[in-house]
Motif scaffolding. Structure first.
Motif, PDB file in Angstrom:
ATOM      1  N   ILE A   1      -2.791  18.739  -3.476  1.00 11.77           N
ATOM      2  CA  ILE A   1      -3.072  18.304  -2.102  1.00 11.77           C
ATOM      3  C   ILE A   1      -4.097  17.171  -2.102  1.00 11.77           C
ATOM      4  CG2 ILE A   1      -4.102  19.009   0.096  1.00 11.77           C
ATOM      5  CD1 ILE A   1      -2.900  21.777  -0.349  1.00 11.77           C
ATOM      6  N   VAL A   2      -5.163  17.322  -2.903  1.00 14.66           N
ATOM      7  CA  VAL A   2      -6.206  16.295  -2.946  1.00 14.66           C
ATOM      8  C   VAL A   2      -5.664  14.994  -3.543  1.00 14.66           C
ATOM      9  CG1 VAL A   2      -8.478  15.684  -3.890  1.00 14.66           C
ATOM     10  CG2 VAL A   2      -8.070  17.981  -3.003  1.00 14.66           C
ATOM     11  N   SER A   3      -4.767  15.095  -4.524  1.00 12.18           N
ATOM     12  CA  SER A   3      -4.170  13.871  -5.079  1.00 12.18           C
ATOM     13  C   SER A   3      -3.362  13.140  -4.011  1.00 12.18           C
ATOM     14  CB  SER A   3      -3.282  14.209  -6.284  1.00 12.18           C
ATOM     15  OG  SER A   3      -2.043  14.788  -5.894  1.00 12.18           O
ATOM     16  N   MET A   4      -2.704  13.892  -3.127  1.00 15.74           N
ATOM     17  CA  MET A   4      -1.954  13.283  -2.032  1.00 15.74           C
ATOM     18  C   MET A   4      -2.897  12.588  -1.057  1.00 15.74           C
ATOM     19  SD  MET A   4       0.800  16.334  -1.338  1.00 15.74           S
ATOM     20  CE  MET A   4       2.052  16.774  -2.564  1.00 15.74           C
TER      21      MET A   4
ATOM     22  N   ALA B   1     -15.123   8.239  -1.944  1.00 18.56           N
ATOM     23  CA  ALA B   1     -14.838   8.997  -3.162  1.00 18.56           C
ATOM     24  C   ALA B   1     -13.415   8.786  -3.655  1.00 18.56           C
ATOM     25  CB  ALA B   1     -15.086  10.486  -2.911  1.00 18.56           C
ATOM     26  N   THR B   2     -12.727   7.802  -3.115  1.00 24.77           N
ATOM     27  CA  THR B   2     -11.328   7.582  -3.499  1.00 24.77           C
ATOM     28  C   THR B   2     -11.185   7.292  -4.988  1.00 24.77           C
ATOM     29  OG1 THR B   2     -10.919   6.660  -1.293  1.00 24.77           O
ATOM     30  CG2 THR B   2      -9.250   6.272  -2.972  1.00 24.77           C
ATOM     31  N   PHE B   3     -12.035   6.396  -5.495  1.00 23.08           N
ATOM     32  CA  PHE B   3     -11.938   6.006  -6.900  1.00 23.08           C
ATOM     33  C   PHE B   3     -12.053   7.201  -7.838  1.00 23.08           C
ATOM     34  CE2 PHE B   3     -14.868   5.587 -10.508  1.00 23.08           C
ATOM     35  CZ  PHE B   3     -14.025   4.988 -11.430  1.00 23.08           C
ATOM     36  N   CYS B   4     -13.126   7.990  -7.669  1.00 26.07           N
ATOM     37  CA  CYS B   4     -13.369   9.057  -8.643  1.00 26.07           C
ATOM     38  C   CYS B   4     -12.317  10.161  -8.560  1.00 26.07           C
ATOM     39  CB  CYS B   4     -14.763   9.646  -8.474  1.00 26.07           C
ATOM     40  SG  CYS B   4     -15.209  10.099  -6.796  1.00 26.07           S
ATOM     41  N   LEU B   5     -11.861  10.478  -7.363  1.00 23.46           N
ATOM     42  CA  LEU B   5     -10.845  11.530  -7.239  1.00 23.46           C
ATOM     43  C   LEU B   5      -9.522  11.068  -7.829  1.00 23.46           C
ATOM     44  CD1 LEU B   5     -11.678  12.902  -3.682  1.00 23.46           C
ATOM     45  CD2 LEU B   5     -12.015  14.072  -5.866  1.00 23.46           C
ATOM     46  N   LYS B   6      -9.166   9.813  -7.594  1.00 24.50           N
ATOM     47  CA  LYS B   6      -7.915   9.302  -8.164  1.00 24.50           C
ATOM     48  C   LYS B   6      -7.962   9.301  -9.686  1.00 24.50           C
ATOM     49  CE  LYS B   6      -5.756   5.805  -6.315  1.00 24.50           C
ATOM     50  NZ  LYS B   6      -5.447   4.492  -5.730  1.00 24.50           N
TER      51      LYS B   6
ATOM     52  N   TYR C   1       1.177   6.377  -7.089  1.00 23.26           N
ATOM     53  CA  TYR C   1       0.021   7.133  -7.589  1.00 23.26           C
ATOM     54  C   TYR C   1       0.240   8.631  -7.429  1.00 23.26           C
ATOM     55  CZ  TYR C   1      -4.269   9.588  -8.024  1.00 23.26           C
ATOM     56  OH  TYR C   1      -5.188  10.537  -8.415  1.00 23.26           O
ATOM     57  N   VAL C   2       0.639   9.061  -6.233  1.00 22.55           N
ATOM     58  CA  VAL C   2       0.833  10.494  -5.993  1.00 22.55           C
ATOM     59  C   VAL C   2       1.902  11.054  -6.920  1.00 22.55           C
ATOM     60  CG1 VAL C   2       1.523  12.232  -4.296  1.00 22.55           C
ATOM     61  CG2 VAL C   2       0.045  10.331  -3.600  1.00 22.55           C
ATOM     62  N   ARG C   3       2.974  10.309  -7.095  1.00 23.70           N
ATOM     63  CA  ARG C   3       4.055  10.759  -7.973  1.00 23.70           C
ATOM     64  C   ARG C   3       3.559  10.998  -9.394  1.00 23.70           C
ATOM     65  NH1 ARG C   3       7.529   8.732 -11.502  1.00 23.70           N
ATOM     66  NH2 ARG C   3       6.407   6.758 -11.524  1.00 23.70           N
TER      67      ARG C   3
ATOM     68  N   ASP D   1       0.826  -1.209   0.000  1.00 27.46           N
ATOM     69  CA  ASP D   1       0.000   0.000   0.000  1.00 27.46           C
ATOM     70  C   ASP D   1       0.860   1.259   0.000  1.00 27.46           C
ATOM     71  OD1 ASP D   1      -2.433  -1.190  -0.161  1.00 27.46           O
ATOM     72  OD2 ASP D   1      -2.899  -1.102   1.966  1.00 27.46           O
ATOM     73  N   LEU D   2       1.947   1.221   0.765  1.00 30.30           N
ATOM     74  CA  LEU D   2       2.843   2.380   0.810  1.00 30.30           C
ATOM     75  C   LEU D   2       3.396   2.680  -0.588  1.00 30.30           C
ATOM     76  CD1 LEU D   2       5.574   3.089   3.466  1.00 30.30           C
ATOM     77  CD2 LEU D   2       6.087   3.329   1.050  1.00 30.30           C
ATOM     78  N   ARG D   3       3.897   1.663  -1.266  1.00 23.87           N
ATOM     79  CA  ARG D   3       4.509   1.879  -2.582  1.00 23.87           C
ATOM     80  C   ARG D   3       3.471   2.239  -3.632  1.00 23.87           C
ATOM     81  NH1 ARG D   3       8.694  -3.194  -1.817  1.00 23.87           N
ATOM     82  NH2 ARG D   3      10.159  -2.060  -0.473  1.00 23.87           N
TER      83      ARG D   3
END
Length: 345
Positions: free
Chosen positions: A209-212, A264-269, A190-192, A183-185
């Motif tokens: 910020i929201v992507s993080m 809302a994790t899916f849609c924001l990502k 994803y954020v990168r 999960d960490l990696r």
């Protein structure tokens, strides 16, 4: 007389770019911190090398010897073949596997890794002499730092006449022990990538910020209840030197928990990883900026109107037309998912 930085004295270098990159390599690729590395350098260096090779294969489908470290080579370093060769990930990987590379028998100055050294020397009151005569890095420490530069690199974009390099680090206040490594990696990757997409398409800081937050809203991270933060480093070469254009430390944990609670994790990502340029979709570009600012403001002030205004705009015909053009058949699912943010109000 020169001092060569090795595992025995690297903790004294804390606060410099060389240290930051090295620590990120250890956190992301070996699931340890600098203190852990100092206790057993060869074991953790081997782990970093193994994971670095795997990361290169995953990102580029190339061998390490075919990939350069995405870090600017400054001043005379580019003309010094021995130093220039260090920016090849094949050299980085093989050096990390050589225990003698940490001995301190040899030391080198890499201008990029030590570009903030003058300020460091002033801060800690060390002699104001030529930095090359004061401090050099053992090859193993250089390799560790360059591994971190590769692992954390997010983007390289033009800023007017200049080039900006961006790097993302994900750190835990009490270390990453107890954190799901996968999960960490995945969160960091994803954020990168999302920050790369948002930066090249000229979004504001709120979407970053929201992507993080969305990227770290994973069960393996949030369930550990260990405070974490995201570091965002920006470097800009300027002729023969470079400057640290920015270094932001973002605490996305509370916003990540809100995003997870709203499901809302899916849609924001998806929205942020594929966010289009203003030229391609002006309405969608403006909406993503507004939505993310609304989320950040809501997390700070808990005002329902911050969310409602952004959600009402989901009925816009132009917005839906552009959304469908970018996300195709996924767009209705993204809209429905975004409406779930009403749960927070």
């Amino acid at each position: 007389m020169s001092t060569v930085v090795t595992p025995a004295n690297i903790l004294e270098l804390k606060g410099t770019l060389a240290y930051w990159f090295a620590e990120k390599a250890l956190e992301l690729l070996a699931s340890t911190n600098m203190e852990g590395f100092v206790s057993n350098p060869s074991v953790y260096a081997q782990q970093v090398a193994t994971q670095l090779d795997a990361l290169v294969a995953k990102r580029s489908k190339k061998t390490p010897s075919e990939v350069r470290v995405p870090l600017p080579i400054l001043g005379n370093d580019a003309r010094r073949k021995e130093v220039s060769n260090m920016f090849n990930l094949g050299w980085v990987s093989s050096t990390l596997r050589d225990p003698q590379s940490f001995s301190g028998a040899k030391g080198y100055v890499l201008s990029t890794l030590l570009l903030d050294l003058k300020a460091y020397l002033r801060l800690f009151g060390l002699p104001r002499t030529d930095r090359g005569k004061v401090l050099k890095l053992a090859p193993g420490i250089i390799a560790l730092s360059l591994a971190g530069a590769y692992a954390t690199h997010s983007y390289k974009v033009a800023r007017g006449e200049n080039i900006e390099y961006g790097y993302i680090g994900l750190s835990f206040m009490k270390g990453s022990a107890g954190i799901n490594v996968v999960d960490l990696r995945k969160s960091h990757e994803y954020v990168r990538r999302a920050v790369w997409n948002l930066t090249r398409n000229e979004y504001g800081f709120a979407p970053i910020i929201v992507s993080m937050a969305a990227g770290t809203a994973r069960k393996g991270i949030l369930s550990a209840r260990i405070p974490f933060y995201v570091e965002f480093l920006r470097i800009q070469p300027t002729g023969q030197s470079a400057l640290v254009k920015g270094f932001d430390v973002v605490d996305p944990e509370r916003l990540a928990r809100l995003v997870a609670r709203a499901r809302a994790t899916f849609c924001l990502k998806r929205l942020l990883a594929e966010a289009p340029s203003r030229e391609r979709c002006n309405n969608l570009h403006r909406y993503i900026n507004l939505l993310c600012k609304s989320l950040v403001d809501f997390e700070h002030y808990r005002r329902s109107e911050d969310l409602y205004y952004a959600l009402r705009l989901l009925t816009s015909k132009e917005l839906n037309r552009e959304g469908a053009a970018v996300f195709k058949e996924e767009w209705p699912r993204i809209v429905e998912c975004l409406r779930g943010l009403e749960r927070l109000a």
